[in-house]
Design a protein around this motif. Structure first.
Motif, short mmCIF file in Angstrom:
data_model
loop_
_atom_site.label_atom_id
_atom_site.label_comp_id
_atom_site.label_asym_id
_atom_site.label_seq_id
_atom_site.Cartn_x
_atom_site.Cartn_y
_atom_site.Cartn_z
N GLU A 111 0.80 -1.22 0.00
CA GLU A 111 0.00 0.00 0.00
C GLU A 111 0.83 1.27 0.00
O GLU A 111 0.30 2.34 -0.26
CB GLU A 111 -0.95 -0.01 1.20
CG GLU A 111 -0.21 -0.09 2.53
CD GLU A 111 -1.12 -0.45 3.69
OE1 GLU A 111 -0.93 0.12 4.75
OE2 GLU A 111 -2.01 -1.30 3.50
N HIS A 112 2.12 1.20 0.30
CA HIS A 112 2.95 2.40 0.19
C HIS A 112 4.09 2.15 -0.79
O HIS A 112 4.40 1.02 -1.11
CB HIS A 112 3.46 2.87 1.56
CG HIS A 112 4.57 2.07 2.13
ND1 HIS A 112 4.35 0.97 2.92
CD2 HIS A 112 5.91 2.20 2.03
CE1 HIS A 112 5.52 0.46 3.27
NE2 HIS A 112 6.48 1.18 2.74
N HIS A 131 12.30 -0.64 11.05
CA HIS A 131 11.36 -1.74 10.91
C HIS A 131 12.08 -3.07 11.09
O HIS A 131 13.21 -3.23 10.66
CB HIS A 131 10.67 -1.69 9.54
CG HIS A 131 9.77 -0.51 9.40
ND1 HIS A 131 10.14 0.60 8.69
CD2 HIS A 131 8.54 -0.27 9.90
CE1 HIS A 131 9.15 1.48 8.75
NE2 HIS A 131 8.18 0.98 9.49
N HIS A 151 5.96 -3.96 8.55
CA HIS A 151 5.48 -2.57 8.49
C HIS A 151 3.98 -2.57 8.76
O HIS A 151 3.21 -3.17 8.00
CB HIS A 151 5.78 -1.99 7.11
CG HIS A 151 5.43 -0.56 6.96
ND1 HIS A 151 6.33 0.45 7.13
CD2 HIS A 151 4.26 0.04 6.65
CE1 HIS A 151 5.76 1.60 6.93
NE2 HIS A 151 4.48 1.38 6.64
N ASP A 152 3.56 -1.92 9.84
CA ASP A 152 2.14 -1.82 10.19
C ASP A 152 1.45 -3.18 10.23
O ASP A 152 0.33 -3.34 9.75
CB ASP A 152 1.40 -0.89 9.22
CG ASP A 152 1.84 0.56 9.33
OD1 ASP A 152 2.38 0.93 10.40
OD2 ASP A 152 1.66 1.30 8.36
N GLY A 153 2.14 -4.18 10.78
CA GLY A 153 1.54 -5.49 10.97
C GLY A 153 1.59 -6.42 9.77
O GLY A 153 1.03 -7.50 9.80
N HIS A 154 2.24 -6.01 8.70
CA HIS A 154 2.39 -6.88 7.55
C HIS A 154 3.80 -6.75 7.01
O HIS A 154 4.56 -5.89 7.43
CB HIS A 154 1.34 -6.58 6.47
CG HIS A 154 1.18 -5.14 6.15
ND1 HIS A 154 1.60 -4.57 4.99
CD2 HIS A 154 0.65 -4.13 6.89
CE1 HIS A 154 1.33 -3.28 5.01
NE2 HIS A 154 0.76 -2.98 6.14
N GLU A 156 3.68 -7.19 -1.09
CA GLU A 156 3.06 -7.53 0.17
C GLU A 156 3.23 -9.03 0.39
O GLU A 156 2.98 -9.82 -0.50
CB GLU A 156 1.56 -7.19 0.08
CG GLU A 156 0.84 -7.19 1.37
CD GLU A 156 1.10 -5.94 2.18
OE1 GLU A 156 1.27 -6.11 3.39
OE2 GLU A 156 1.15 -4.85 1.63
#
Length: 51
Positions: free
Chosen positions: A9-10, A23, A36-39, A50
């Motif tokens: 997503e980023h 991270h 990163h953010d749980g993934h 991802e």
């Protein structure tokens, strides 16, 4: 590198994952994923995959 599921997503332009970026790293087959953010993300050309 293993086949990817989909793009993250980023973008690399928004944040470059590297040693010391803050991270957690996880070895994944022949590359390193960054948590990163749980993934997990892995750099793949001009984007992150991802995992």
């Amino acid at each position: 590198m293993a086949e990817h599921e989909h793009s993250a997503e980023h973008t690399i332009a928004e944040h470059t994952h590297q040693d010391g970026c803050g991270h957690e790293t996880v070895q994944h087959d022949d590359h390193v994923d960054f948590v990163h953010d749980g993934h997990k993300h892995a750099e793949h050309g001009d984007h992150y995959d991802e995992h």
